[in-house]
Scaffold this active site. Structure first.
Site, PDB file in Angstrom:
ATOM      1  N   HIS A  36       5.849 -37.419 -22.669  1.00 42.49           N
ATOM      2  CA  HIS A  36       6.067 -37.648 -24.053  1.00 42.49           C
ATOM      3  C   HIS A  36       5.284 -36.261 -24.701  1.00 42.49           C
ATOM      4  O   HIS A  36       5.587 -35.582 -25.528  1.00 42.49           O
ATOM      5  CB  HIS A  36       5.340 -38.695 -24.323  1.00 42.49           C
ATOM      6  CG  HIS A  36       5.217 -39.353 -25.849  1.00 42.49           C
ATOM      7  ND1 HIS A  36       5.958 -40.072 -26.413  1.00 42.49           N
ATOM      8  CD2 HIS A  36       4.443 -38.597 -26.851  1.00 42.49           C
ATOM      9  CE1 HIS A  36       5.595 -40.080 -27.735  1.00 42.49           C
ATOM     10  NE2 HIS A  36       4.672 -39.182 -27.803  1.00 42.49           N
ATOM     11  N   GLU A  37       4.022 -35.904 -24.248  1.00 40.94           N
ATOM     12  CA  GLU A  37       3.354 -34.998 -24.880  1.00 40.94           C
ATOM     13  C   GLU A  37       3.742 -33.752 -24.877  1.00 40.94           C
ATOM     14  O   GLU A  37       3.769 -32.831 -25.640  1.00 40.94           O
ATOM     15  CB  GLU A  37       1.974 -35.145 -24.523  1.00 40.94           C
ATOM     16  CG  GLU A  37       1.053 -36.552 -24.868  1.00 40.94           C
ATOM     17  CD  GLU A  37       1.129 -36.879 -26.317  1.00 40.94           C
ATOM     18  OE1 GLU A  37       1.540 -35.764 -27.138  1.00 40.94           O
ATOM     19  OE2 GLU A  37       0.881 -37.876 -26.583  1.00 40.94           O
TER      20      GLU A  37
ATOM     21  N   HIS B 152       8.485 -28.718 -28.474  1.00 47.36           N
ATOM     22  CA  HIS B 152       9.073 -28.786 -30.018  1.00 47.36           C
ATOM     23  C   HIS B 152       8.219 -27.812 -30.784  1.00 47.36           C
ATOM     24  O   HIS B 152       8.998 -26.697 -31.368  1.00 47.36           O
ATOM     25  CB  HIS B 152       8.877 -30.100 -30.478  1.00 47.36           C
ATOM     26  CG  HIS B 152       9.759 -30.272 -31.769  1.00 47.36           C
ATOM     27  ND1 HIS B 152       9.636 -31.658 -32.581  1.00 47.36           N
ATOM     28  CD2 HIS B 152      10.536 -29.562 -32.358  1.00 47.36           C
ATOM     29  CE1 HIS B 152      10.616 -31.499 -33.544  1.00 47.36           C
ATOM     30  NE2 HIS B 152      11.059 -30.197 -33.469  1.00 47.36           N
TER      31      HIS B 152
END
Length: 598
Positions: free
Chosen positions: A390-391, A397
């Site tokens: 997730h991180e 991004h």
């Protein structure tokens, strides 16, 4: 279990993040912070000059970019070091100086937006046409002009800027209480053995098969928060009041409108998310009833909500194993993407293990050309692998946006902030399901996937509804004490989770331990992003390269377009709410398959 460290000094270097890309040493940071005290005066020096010509406007905007990066480099270094040990006063003191500097910068630049709005539109058009380089900033300038009804005169803008430092106090107070001062009594298992309860260990304890241990951990945490309920309510009320102050000052009808309008997200998107969750609640109620039946319970309690209902041998991952699994799962995103993930691991973007005083939870931070660093509290569970993935999505991004966009458009809007992270999670889940060994493992993973829907789409939507309603109640003068907040929270738990889950007075206090309620309507983006991630991950796996390229284009978009437009370019319709309904329809199918397997 993962490695346990009692001191940060004991952790091998490869598991500690490298902050040297910001500053080589603490001394270098302190020296630059002292030098940066000049920034407010430098900004103020442009008043009356920045909008006197197109050339001056371009020079000012470039100057603003430079000073923003200068400040953010300082802030990221100080904040990351402060989170290494929240009990350490020197970095907390430096954080106070950073907040003060930011407030003075905002105050010094308060003249700019009113001056821009007073500029004749035709003149701005001509400048952007004639001055080479100025057209780059046109979107940013137009966003300011679109909010003309909410920009005040220079004196009042300066006053609001001056209040920003004070407005940060509720979040600071919550962080100090939650991360630095709060501790929990040990939990007892069915044999009377003690287990340490921390922010990091609480989740894994709730997944243990020993029900007595789960219940004891639950009471340990909520019993502690219960003793702080009035303090917690006062802090959260202060947060809501400061949001109300700024919303009212800027002529917004609500704090929600004040939060969404600058991000170009219509209120209808927020409202339709909640309506969709209500409309599709029966699927979640069915899942909760299925859990209760599988656990042999007539009704579940809240300490039963996270334990897997399909028994599988307990698996723990070393950090290296977690990284290998992450690379395998993210392979559909292509070799260029994977090469940056390897770079993140090798160049120590990640702070891995929990130590006393370290900030709880997990996050990725950085941007605008800065190395995106990741904080974990890795315990070695499958959930921790998902947290790592997730991180890493956040960091990728940030990295890709910063690489593709000019500095002004590198940051992405809050509305899309959780899309990359959750898409990574969905790709990991697809990978695990594809390699499941037999029906039992598949059922175990489907249960885990239902848990993702529950915790990310339903629970975060419930948080969003609570945040909206609590803020509205505060604005209308209704009660916002501990009892009123708990009544509202308990009612929402009943609505979202259904009759198979027996509520209690302790879960009604959950609002008091959620840090995201201090992030100004952030929680709803977890839910909308999850819906987008379901569509994006399935599209990438189904279509291959075309969908992947659209997705990587989205990740590289920063804030160069409105967030709904960026998502539409990746193939996801968030404007109509269709993506949320489609994701929840997928949940119903997953529950059906899980029911058939167990």
């Amino acid at each position: 279990m993962a490695e346990q460290y009692k001191s940060r000094a004991d952790i091998p270097q490869q598991y500690v993040w490298d902050t040297s890309s910001y500053f080589a040493s603490e001394e270098a940071c302190v020296a630059e912070l002292e030098a940066a005290q000049e920034i407010p005066a430098l900004i103020a020096g442009w008043e009356g000059k920045a909008l006197s010509s197109g050339e001056n406007l371009l020079s000012y905007l470039r100057f603003e970019d430079e000073q923003t990066l200068r400040f953010e480099r300082l802030y990221e270094y100080v904040a990351r070091r402060a989170d290494e040990d929240t009990r350490e006063s020197r970095f907390q003191d430096l954080m106070g100086q950073m907040r003060s500097l930011y407030a003075r910068m905002e105050e010094a630049s308060a003249w700019f937006q009113p001056a821009l709005l007073s500029l004749d539109g035709d003149k701005l058009d001509l400048w952007c046409q004639d001055v080479e380089g100025l057209s780059l900033y046109r979107r940013a300038l137009d966003k300011v002009r679109a909010l003309a009804d909410h920009v005040l005169d220079p004196a009042r803008e300066a006053l609001l800027a001056k209040a920003q430092e004070m407005a940060a106090s509720p979040e600071v107070c919550f962080s100090m209480l939650n991360d630095a001062d709060l501790s929990f009594p040990p939990a007892l298992d069915s044999e009377g053995k003690e287990h340490e309860v921390t922010h990091g260990s609480y989740g894994p304890l709730l997944m243990k098969e020993d029900r007595a241990l789960r219940e004891s951990a639950y009471h340990s945490v909520y019993g502690t928060y219960g003793k702080m309920r009035n303090t917690s309510a006062a802090i959260l009320t202060a947060q809501m009041k400061q949001l109300e102050f700024f919303a009212s000052a800027r002529n917004y009808v609500s704090t929600l409108e004040a939060s969404l309008a600058p991000t170009e997200v219509p209120l209808a998107v927020f409202d339709s998310l909640i309506e969709s969750a209500h409309r599709n609640a029966p699927a979640m109620h069915r899942y909760m009833a299925l859990r209760a039946r599988a656990l042999g319970l007539e009704r579940m309690r809240y300490w039963d909500v996270y334990v897997p209902i399909v028994k599988m041998p307990e698996r723990h991952y070393s950090f290296e194993e977690a990284c290998d699994l992450m690379l395998e799962a993210l392979a559909p995103l292509g070799e260029e993407y994977l090469s940056v993930v390897r770079k993140a691991i090798d160049e120590r973007w990640i702070d891995v293990y929990e130590t006393p005083g370290k900030a709880s939870g997990a996050y990725s931070s950085g941007g605008r050309g800065l190395t995106p660093l990741i904080l974990l509290n890795f315990m070695g569970t499958l959930d921790d692998v998902f947290t790592l993935v997730h991180e890493m999505g956040h960091s990728m991004h940030t990295y890709l946006s910063s690489k593709a966009q000019p500095q002004r458009y590198a940051p992405y809007e809050m509305f899309v902030a959780e899309v990359a992270s959750t898409t990574n999670e969905m790709l990991l889940m697809h990978h695990l399901l594809e390699h499941a060994q037999g029906d039992a493992e598949r059922a175990y993973l489907l249960d885990s996937l239902c848990e993702k829907f529950k915790s990310t789409l339903f629970r975060q939507t419930m948080f969003a509804e609570f945040e909206r309603d609590a803020n509205n109640a505060s604005m209308s003068g209704e009660g916002s004490g501990a009892a009123a907040l708990s009544r509202r929270y308990r009612a929402l738990n009943d609505l979202y989770y259904g009759p198979a889950l027996e509520t209690d007075e302790e879960i009604a206090l959950e609002w008091s331990r959620i840090p995201h309620f201090y992030y100004n309507y952030y929680v709803y983006v977890y839910a909308t992003s999850f819906a987008a991630a379901v569509a994006l991950s399935e599209g990438i796996l189904r279509e291959g390269e075309p969908a992947r390229e659209r997705y990587l284009g989205f990740l590289s978009g920063g804030c160069s377009k409105p967030p709904l437009e960026l998502l539409a370019g990746a193939g996801v319709d968030m404007a109509s709410g269709r993506a949320v309904d489609e994701a929840l329809a997928r949940l119903a199918q997953i529950v059906d398959e899980l029911d058939a397997l167990i």
